[in-house]
Design an enzyme around this catalytic site. Structure first.
Site, PDB file in Angstrom:
ATOM      1  N   ASP A 231       0.864  -1.176   0.000  1.00 14.37           N
ATOM      2  CA  ASP A 231       0.000   0.000   0.000  1.00 14.37           C
ATOM      3  C   ASP A 231       0.906   1.232   0.000  1.00 14.37           C
ATOM      4  O   ASP A 231       1.689   1.439   0.933  1.00 14.37           O
ATOM      5  CB  ASP A 231      -0.884  -0.030   1.263  1.00 14.37           C
ATOM      6  N   MET A 232       0.808   2.040  -1.054  1.00 16.20           N
ATOM      7  CA  MET A 232       1.691   3.216  -1.186  1.00 16.20           C
ATOM      8  C   MET A 232       1.495   4.216  -0.051  1.00 16.20           C
ATOM      9  O   MET A 232       2.365   5.043   0.197  1.00 16.20           O
ATOM     10  CB  MET A 232       1.453   3.899  -2.526  1.00 16.20           C
ATOM     11  N   LYS A 245       2.281   7.196 -12.416  1.00 16.40           N
ATOM     12  CA  LYS A 245       1.561   7.529 -13.659  1.00 16.40           C
ATOM     13  C   LYS A 245       0.053   7.394 -13.412  1.00 16.40           C
ATOM     14  O   LYS A 245      -0.443   6.325 -13.114  1.00 16.40           O
ATOM     15  CB  LYS A 245       1.994   6.600 -14.795  1.00 16.40           C
ATOM     16  N   HIS A 249      -3.813  11.763  -9.628  1.00 15.65           N
ATOM     17  CA  HIS A 249      -5.095  12.412 -10.009  1.00 15.65           C
ATOM     18  C   HIS A 249      -6.297  11.715  -9.356  1.00 15.65           C
ATOM     19  O   HIS A 249      -7.395  12.245  -9.376  1.00 15.65           O
ATOM     20  CB  HIS A 249      -5.228  12.544 -11.534  1.00 15.65           C
TER      21      HIS A 249
END
Ligand SMILES: C[S@@+](CC[C@H](N)C(=O)[O-])C[C@H]1O[C@@H](n2cnc3c(N)ncnc32)[C@H](O)[C@@H]1O
Ligand SMILES: O=c1cc(-c2ccc(O)cc2)oc2c(O)c(O)ccc12
Length: 349
Positions: A231-232, A245, A249
């Site tokens: 999990d980032m 990438k 957003h």
């Protein structure tokens, strides 16, 4: 819906198979459509030609059946033959974006969502209103849905990778020996970078269900790229460069700052001179070569509406990006608007 219809009927493939041009009559025959639909097909083709997806001319005469349709620079993106577009067919995008079973159900709730106060978790996004869970949880619960999404993002990555490799070689100099693609999906982008820049050892950090499906599809592993389940928000493996990438957003400003702080820890543990490479939209930035600035701006704002429906994120202008970078402890950045509506942003500690 007209574009969906063209893709579902196989119009781009049929024109491509007939050598790049087809008369309306031949096209109808190639698609095995009844003669009674020829006039309707001509109206559909007239619109798609006006949108720039096909060329149209009536040099053969004014009889509608002799109107000639051909491919434009945009049409190979709708053709399934990988030789036409390097495997970057975007048809799955068109199908998913317009499918009731995928995201359209959420778009149909947008007006209702506007009237809600957004406070309850169920009303956080129109997607949550429609599905009762967020986009990633829905993918986690439905393997087929997730596979379609990952395939769709993978084909977008093939398109982006071609330009990145051609125009942004200096983003991956010899000093960048390792890269982790955070939220890297099925690894298409990481594999393209590893192929084009063999000195960069690439890995992908992804949610466990994505890693599992990539591993089962690839046999045992993801190919030349290492997959790490995690999990980032918690931690990011050390690397010289971190790639994000179309990840940021999807998130609000505070979450972006948190993710970027994790990125800074990942690169400073490995290479104090490292960097974060972001591929995302910078609203108002445009390379504006073949497309007009207005078209690019419109595409950026349309993407912002998609994100409003599907996630809690947003598309950002340079000022908003800059504040997020500084709040996360970075000192400078460089924006390269080389990917149409998308930009490459290098962010430095
Ligand atoms: C819009 S997709 C972008 C995928 C890929 N980077 C691309 O551009 O093709 C966002 C990705 O972030 C992943 N993701 C979402 N939450 C995550 C988390 N907490 N940790 C790691 N990856 C996550 C999703 O599984 C998904 O693949
Ligand atoms: O369905 C999508 C599509 C994208 C997307 C499309 C085109 C691009 O050039 C970049 C990204 O992104 C999505 C996304 O970030 C998300 O959270 C849900 C759906 C999609």
């Amino acid at each position: 819906m007209a574009l969906r219809c063209a893709v579902k009927l196989g119009i781009p493939d049929a024109i491509h198979r007939s050598g790049g041009t087809a008369t309306l009559r031949d096209l109808r025959a190639a698609l095995s459509l009844p003669e009674a639909r020829q006039e309707h097909l001509s109206r559909l083709m007239r619109l798609l030609a006006a949108l720039g997806l096909f060329t149209e001319d009536n040099k053969g005469g004014d009889a509608a059946g002799l109107y000639l349709y051909g491919l434009t620079p945009a049409s190979p993106l709708l053709v399934h033959d990988a030789e036409a577009n390097g495997g970057a067919c975007q048809s799955q995008f068109v199908i998913s974006a317009t499918a009731l079973s995928a995201n359209l159900t959420a778009y149909l709730r947008l007006d209702e969502w506007f009237k809600s106060d957004g406070g309850a978790p169920a009303a956080e996004t129109p997607f949550m209103m429609a599905y009762g869970m967020d986009f990633w949880a829905a993918n986690g619960r439905d393997a087929e849905r997730a596979a379609r999404f990952n395939e769709q993002m993978g084909s977008e990555s093939k398109l982006v990778a071609r330009v990145l490799v051609r125009e942004c070689g200096e983003v991956f100099p010899e000093g960048v020996a390792s890269l982790v693609d955070v939220g890297g999906g099925d690894g298409t982008m990481a594999r393209a970078i590893a192929r084009a820049f063999p000195h960069v050892r690439c890995s992908v950090l992804e949610l466990p269900h994505v890693v599992e499906s990539v591993r089962s599809a690839a046999g045992s592993d993801g190919g030349a790229v290492e997959f790490i389940a995690g999990d980032m928000m918690d931690s990011i493996p050390p690397a010289d460069a971190v790639l994000l990438k179309f990840v940021l957003h999807d998130w609000g400003d505070e979450d972006c700052v948190r993710i970027l702080r994790r990125c800074r820890e990942a690169i400073s543990a490995n290479a104090p001179e490292g960097k974060v490479v972001i591929i995302d939209i910078v609203v108002g930035a445009s390379s504006s070569t073949s497309t007009t600035t207005k078209d690019v701006y419109e595409a950026q704002l349309l993407m912002d509406m998609c994100i409003m429906v599907l996630s809690t994120g947003k598309e950002r202008d340079e000022e908003t990006w800059s504040k997020i970078f500084m709040d996360a402890g970075f000192t400078r950045y460089k924006i390269r608007p080389v990917l149409g509506a998308r930009s490459v942003i290098e962010v430095y500690p």
